[in-house]
Design an enzyme around this catalytic site. Structure first.
Site, PDB file in Angstrom:
ATOM      1  N   CYS A 119      16.940 -51.428 -70.930  1.00  0.00           N
ATOM      2  CA  CYS A 119      15.675 -51.857 -71.546  1.00  0.00           C
ATOM      3  C   CYS A 119      14.562 -50.825 -71.408  1.00  0.00           C
ATOM      4  O   CYS A 119      13.511 -50.964 -72.032  1.00  0.00           O
ATOM      5  CB  CYS A 119      15.234 -53.190 -70.958  1.00  0.00           C
ATOM      6  SG  CYS A 119      16.515 -54.435 -71.100  1.00  0.00           S
ATOM      7  N   HIS A 252       7.933 -53.829 -72.230  1.00  0.00           N
ATOM      8  CA  HIS A 252       9.233 -54.360 -72.646  1.00  0.00           C
ATOM      9  C   HIS A 252       9.123 -55.881 -72.740  1.00  0.00           C
ATOM     10  O   HIS A 252       8.591 -56.533 -71.840  1.00  0.00           O
ATOM     11  CB  HIS A 252      10.292 -53.950 -71.619  1.00  0.00           C
ATOM     12  CG  HIS A 252      11.587 -54.660 -71.794  1.00  0.00           C
ATOM     13  ND1 HIS A 252      12.190 -54.798 -73.026  1.00  0.00           N
ATOM     14  CD2 HIS A 252      12.394 -55.294 -70.895  1.00  0.00           C
ATOM     15  CE1 HIS A 252      13.309 -55.486 -72.877  1.00  0.00           C
ATOM     16  NE2 HIS A 252      13.454 -55.798 -71.603  1.00  0.00           N
ATOM     17  N   ASN A 282      14.496 -61.095 -75.810  1.00  0.00           N
ATOM     18  CA  ASN A 282      14.593 -59.761 -75.192  1.00  0.00           C
ATOM     19  C   ASN A 282      15.600 -58.939 -75.992  1.00  0.00           C
ATOM     20  O   ASN A 282      16.800 -59.228 -75.973  1.00  0.00           O
ATOM     21  CB  ASN A 282      15.047 -59.945 -73.742  1.00  0.00           C
ATOM     22  CG  ASN A 282      15.207 -58.634 -72.994  1.00  0.00           C
ATOM     23  OD1 ASN A 282      15.250 -57.567 -73.595  1.00  0.00           O
ATOM     24  ND2 ASN A 282      15.332 -58.724 -71.686  1.00  0.00           N
TER      25      ASN A 282
END
Ligand code: ACO
Length: 325
Positions: A119, A252, A282
């Site tokens: 990520c 993020h 996500n």
């Protein structure tokens, strides 16, 4: 004259199938996995995510995001001399998703490779592209985050499968005599491999080990807020700026509570936080460029704004990039 890099266009692409929490809860419930819209919203801020069709790959999503970024920058694919794709869900073991994507854009010859920092992949890739532009090795780069995390989710594990989605975001980064990328700060600590990983691999023609995502959510949560604050402060110090100079914080998009916690630690009002996790879930390396493009296209982010991009993810990896847009 000094040589810098600037973002000149952004783009993104989401696969059309939107799955709300209620849709997902119904699908999971049919196989005996209990969850609810309320639990997911309360713990994560996620309302919906997009899932790609089974024959759609990261390079498909990334190529569409790249085309949109090229259009926004007003340049042709043939002018690109560097492609970096941040992904943990590449189309194949090799070649890279970047090479496959290059071919889908109808171009050949320029450097193309993947960056794998889960990520944090987009902030890593943006930093690498900025460095290659500053040295003169490249002049017009495509930096893309593209993921099909739905492929590596364990849909019998309600603690992880409700969190992730698929998508892609891209920027065009061009050489400039005024700085766009002001500073960045990247880190990793491999002793935390086990708290977020897909431990399987391919060996002897078979998948060895478990090919699905494993996460210790609470351990990730505890580490994430601290390292995101540290990376933001280190990046501001390198650029000679302070948190008050930040117009927009784009962390993020993993969990609204981590994102708000980071903003609070930096003493930033929550209306400076760009939030798309509610609609995208996500999307790992795609989440920051997806959020950036959404905020640019909605008119929130304007030319000249100062942006703090922050990634954190498996590895454990983390980092930040400060940008004058
Ligand atoms: N639906 C309903 N109940 C659930 C679900 C679900 N989807 N998932 C877990 N629960 C239950 C658990 O079984 C547990 O029940 P119990 O108390 O009866 O045992 C209860 O909810 C609480 O579980 P916790 O794991 O303690 O919940 P927590 O408040 O820690 O929230 C979460 C879990 C959302 C995963 C949280 O830890 C988190 O956000 N962590 C960070 C994860 C993250 O952001 N990862 C990505 C960052 S890096 C990257 O993007 C790759």
């Amino acid at each position: 004259m000094n040589r810098y890099s600037r973002i000149t266009g952004t783009g993104s692409y989401l696969p059309p199938r939107r799955v709300t929490n209620a849709d997902l809860a119904a699908e999971l419930g049919a196989s005996g996995v209990e969850t609810s819209d309320q639990w997911i919203v309360d713990r994560t801020g996620i309302h919906a995510r997009h899932f790609a069709a089974t024959d759609v790959t990261s390079s498909d999503l990334g190529a569409q995001a790249a085309r949109n970024a090229l259009e926004a920058a007003g340049i042709a694919a043939g002018e690109i001399d560097l492609i970096i794709v941040a992904t943990s869900t590449p189309d194949m073991v090799f070649p890279s998703a970047a090479c496959i994507l290059q071919n889908k854009l109808g171009i050949a010859g320029c450097a193309a490779f993947d960056v794998q920092a889960v990520c944090s992949g987009f902030v890593y890739a943006l930093t690498v592209a900025d460095s290659l532009i500053k040295t003169g090795a490249a002049s017009k780069a495509l930096v893309i985050g593209a993921e099909v995390f739905s492929r590596i989710l364990d849909f019998t594990d309600r603690t992880t499968c409700v969190l992730f989605g698929d998508g892609a975001g891209a920027v065009v980064l061009e050489a400039s005599d005024t700085p766009g990328i002001l500073a960045s700060d990247l880190h990793a600590d491999g002793k935390h491999v086990g708290i977020l990983c897909v431990p399987g691999t391919v060996s002897g023609g078979k998948v060895m080990g478990d090919p699905l995502l494993k996460m210790d959510g609470q351990a990730v949560f505890k580490l994430a807020v601290g390292v995101l604050e540290d990376a933001a402060r280190a990046t501001l110090a390198k650029a000679g700026r302070t948190a008050e100079d930040i117009d927009w914080l784009i962390p993020h998009q993993a969990n609204i509570r981590i994102m708000q916690g980071t903003a609070k630690k930096l003493k930033l009002p929550l209306d400076k936080l760009i939030v798309t996790v509610d609609q995208h879930g996500n999307t790992s390396a795609a989440s920051i460029p997806l959020a950036l493009d959404a905020a640019v296209r909605s008119g929130k982010i304007k030319k000249g704004d100062t942006l703090m991009l922050e990634g954190v993810g498996g590895g454990f990896t983390w980092g930040a990039v400060l940008v004058d847009f």
